[in-house]
Design an enzyme around this catalytic site. Structure first.
Site, PDB file in Angstrom:
ATOM      1  N   SER A 124       0.836  -1.197   0.000  1.00 60.94           N
ATOM      2  CA  SER A 124       0.000   0.000   0.000  1.00 60.94           C
ATOM      3  C   SER A 124       0.869   1.245   0.000  1.00 60.94           C
ATOM      4  CB  SER A 124      -0.887  -0.004   1.254  1.00 60.94           C
ATOM      5  OG  SER A 124      -1.478   1.274   1.452  1.00 60.94           O
ATOM      6  N   TYR A 149      -1.894  -0.865  10.921  1.00 62.56           N
ATOM      7  CA  TYR A 149      -2.188  -1.506   9.618  1.00 62.56           C
ATOM      8  C   TYR A 149      -1.051  -1.209   8.645  1.00 62.56           C
ATOM      9  CZ  TYR A 149      -3.536  -1.450   4.789  1.00 62.56           C
ATOM     10  OH  TYR A 149      -3.515  -1.609   3.427  1.00 62.56           O
ATOM     11  N   LYS A 153       2.261  -3.538   6.710  1.00 65.01           N
ATOM     12  CA  LYS A 153       2.682  -3.561   5.298  1.00 65.01           C
ATOM     13  C   LYS A 153       4.191  -3.287   5.195  1.00 65.01           C
ATOM     14  CE  LYS A 153      -1.381  -4.232   3.394  1.00 65.01           C
ATOM     15  NZ  LYS A 153      -1.723  -5.511   2.736  1.00 65.01           N
TER      16      LYS A 153
HETATM   17  C1  WQD Z   1      -9.932   9.536   0.850  1.00 66.46           C
HETATM   18  C2  WQD Z   1     -10.262  11.000   1.116  1.00 66.46           C
HETATM   19  C3  WQD Z   1     -10.765  11.501   3.412  1.00 66.46           C
HETATM   20  C4  WQD Z   1     -14.519   9.295   3.699  1.00 66.46           C
HETATM   21  C5  WQD Z   1      -7.215   4.685   2.870  1.00 66.46           C
HETATM   22  C6  WQD Z   1      -6.176   3.991   3.688  1.00 66.46           C
HETATM   23  C7  WQD Z   1      -5.106   3.452   2.790  1.00 66.46           C
HETATM   24  C8  WQD Z   1      -5.712   2.580   1.712  1.00 66.46           C
HETATM   25  C9  WQD Z   1      -6.786   3.325   0.949  1.00 66.46           C
HETATM   26  C10 WQD Z   1      -5.490   0.277   2.343  1.00 66.46           C
HETATM   27  C11 WQD Z   1      -9.631  11.499   2.409  1.00 66.46           C
HETATM   28  C12 WQD Z   1     -11.966  11.754   2.505  1.00 66.46           C
HETATM   29  C13 WQD Z   1     -13.332   9.825   3.220  1.00 66.46           C
HETATM   30  C14 WQD Z   1     -15.590  10.158   4.015  1.00 66.46           C
HETATM   31  C15 WQD Z   1     -14.252  12.044   3.339  1.00 66.46           C
HETATM   32  N1  WQD Z   1      -6.248   1.399   2.281  1.00 66.46           N
HETATM   33  N2  WQD Z   1     -13.224  11.180   3.035  1.00 66.46           N
HETATM   34  N3  WQD Z   1     -15.424  11.511   3.821  1.00 66.46           N
HETATM   35  O1  WQD Z   1      -7.568   7.635   3.640  1.00 66.46           O
HETATM   36  O2  WQD Z   1      -6.639   8.087   1.308  1.00 66.46           O
HETATM   37  O3  WQD Z   1      -6.632   5.777   2.211  1.00 66.46           O
HETATM   38  O4  WQD Z   1      -7.752   3.795   1.910  1.00 66.46           O
HETATM   39  O5  WQD Z   1      -4.388   0.120   1.910  1.00 66.46           O
HETATM   40  O6  WQD Z   1      -4.207   2.691   3.575  1.00 66.46           O
HETATM   41  O7  WQD Z   1      -5.575   4.953   4.535  1.00 66.46           O
HETATM   42  O8  WQD Z   1      -8.787   6.806   1.555  1.00 66.46           O
HETATM   43  O9  WQD Z   1     -11.155   6.769   0.931  1.00 66.46           O
HETATM   44  O10 WQD Z   1     -10.556   6.755   3.404  1.00 66.46           O
HETATM   45  O11 WQD Z   1     -10.222   8.824   2.052  1.00 66.46           O
HETATM   46  O12 WQD Z   1     -14.143  13.280   3.181  1.00 66.46           O
HETATM   47  O13 WQD Z   1     -16.692   9.730   4.479  1.00 66.46           O
HETATM   48  O14 WQD Z   1     -11.680  11.125   1.291  1.00 66.46           O
HETATM   49  O15 WQD Z   1     -10.632  12.518   4.378  1.00 66.46           O
HETATM   50  O16 WQD Z   1      -9.223  12.833   2.217  1.00 66.46           O
HETATM   51  P1  WQD Z   1      -7.368   7.196   2.241  1.00 66.46           P
HETATM   52  P2  WQD Z   1     -10.247   7.230   2.026  1.00 66.46           P
END
Ligand code: WQD
Length: 340
Positions: A124, A149, A153
């Site tokens: 990741s 988590y 990795k």
């Molecule tokens: C993306 C953006 C949130 C939900 C995560 C893990 C990473 C990988 C992929 C495993 C951010 C914003 C989100 C919501 C929002 N997983 N958001 N409202 O955090 O980049 O990555 O998933 O490997 O390890 O950390 O992805 O989709 O959670 O968030 O505003 O209800 O959307 O703040 O800016 P992220 P995400």
């Protein structure tokens, strides 16, 4: 090749199973179904027209893992199985270290005993931590992650690197995903998070289908074009294709282990993704702006050059493709996969 796919009933695992089958490989799935439903397998068989053998095994059980390799011959392993919720890992670090590390160690030991020498690992972009320059490059060496988590990795990449260096003939590809989203164009498989979605795309999809009242945008005061966070969203179909490309590259790989970024190289903001989804749905979707989420970085995306040049892989699908395919899946499966 005959490929064991651990976590093959999961979101990325299931899409990769289809891509492997479509590329002429034979696939065996091992999954403990702790975060996936058995009904996924029937969908995979219907979509591929092929039988998909499944072993419901907890890979942290080294004896059961060994017996699996005793009974079946594998040419390669694609290793997805693991707990993956960032927030949950902070609350339950022991469960994450125990599950993600022990399952990997069981697999590596069984592979060694049975001379299985090809491995693709689901890593990741989180391994780049908070200080890597953007776009993230595989040459960056100070890997770390703020969550247990993400640390699993980092540790698994190190374990696999050390084992590869000590094992003549073993070849390992470490695939660092950015933000996987989307669904198979059939709408028959897709992302089906249990409970309230942590990630942006499934949450937006559940708002659109009426399961959630509104999206909360976690902060619009970041130093970005529209104030919301930017991420490198990648269609899961492109991601699955990247696994096939990496698997088929292993034989020609000169170094025992090599990391590859799988991303588009482009950042997209939360609001831009929301508006793209509105285009797919054909109407506005309700949202509010809330406080920032702890741990979120303002913006990052991949330098995908190494995967482009060495794997001959490039992300092809657009943000609109990601939204249209997600919406088709969510509309056809408002409650996700059936339980039975
Ligand atoms: C993306 C953006 C949130 C939900 C995560 C893990 C990473 C990988 C992929 C495993 C951010 C914003 C989100 C919501 C929002 N997983 N958001 N409202 O955090 O980049 O990555 O998933 O490997 O390890 O950390 O992805 O989709 O959670 O968030 O505003 O209800 O959307 O703040 O800016 P992220 P995400």
């Amino acid at each position: 090749m005959r490929v064991l796919v651990s976590g093959g009933a999961g979101y990325i695992g299931s899409h990769t199973v289809l891509s492997l089958l479509a590329s002429g490989h034979d696939v065996v799935v091992v999954d403990d179904f702790s975060n996936a439903k058995p009904s996924v397998i029937g969908r995979l068989e219907a979509l591929s027209g092929k039988h998909v053998p499944v072993h419901a095994i907890d890979l942290t059980d080294a004896e059961k893992t060994e017996r699996l390799f005793d009974h079946e011959r594998f040419d390669a392993v694609v290793h997805f199985a693991g707990f993956k919720a960032v927030g949950e890992s902070v609350a339950k670090p022991l469960a994450y270290y125990r599950n993600n590390l022990d399952s990997t160690l069981s697999l590596l030991e069984a592979m060694r005993r049975h001379d299985v020498q090809r491995l693709v690992f689901s890593s990741s972009a989180t391994v780049y931590g908070e200080h890597a320059p953007v776009p993230y490059s595989e040459d960056y060496e100070h890997l770390s992650s703020s969550s247990p988590y993400g640390q699993t990795k980092v540790m698994i990449e190190r374990i696999m690197s050390d084992v590869a260096a000590a094992t003549e003939g073993l070849r390992v590809a470490l695939l660092r995903y950015f933000n996987p989203v989307g669904a198979h164009p059939s709408g028959q498989i897709g992302e089906d998070p249990q409970g309230i979605p942590n990630n942006l795309m499934p949450f937006i999809a559940q708002v659109a289908v009426g399961r959630r009242e509104r999206l909360t945008v976690f902060g619009d005061d970041y130093d970005t074009a529209d104030g919301t966070c930017e991420r490198d969203y990648l269609h899961v179909e492109d991601l699955a294709a990247g696994h096939v490309a990496a698997l088929e590259h292993l034989d020609s790989m000169v170094t025992p282990v090599r990391a590859f970024n799988l991303g588009t190289g482009t950042g997209t903001s939360v609001l831009a993704m929301l508006h793209a989804f509105e285009r797919a749905v054909g109407r506005e979707l309700p949202y509010e702006v809330g406080p920032r989420r702890a741990g979120d970085l303002p913006a990052f995306w991949a330098d995908p050059t190494r995967a482009n040049t060495e794997l001959g892989w490039r992300a092809e699908k657009s943000i609109d493709d990601m939204c249209a395919d997600t919406w088709r899946w969510q509309q056809a499966n408002p409650q996700g996969f059936p339980d039975a």
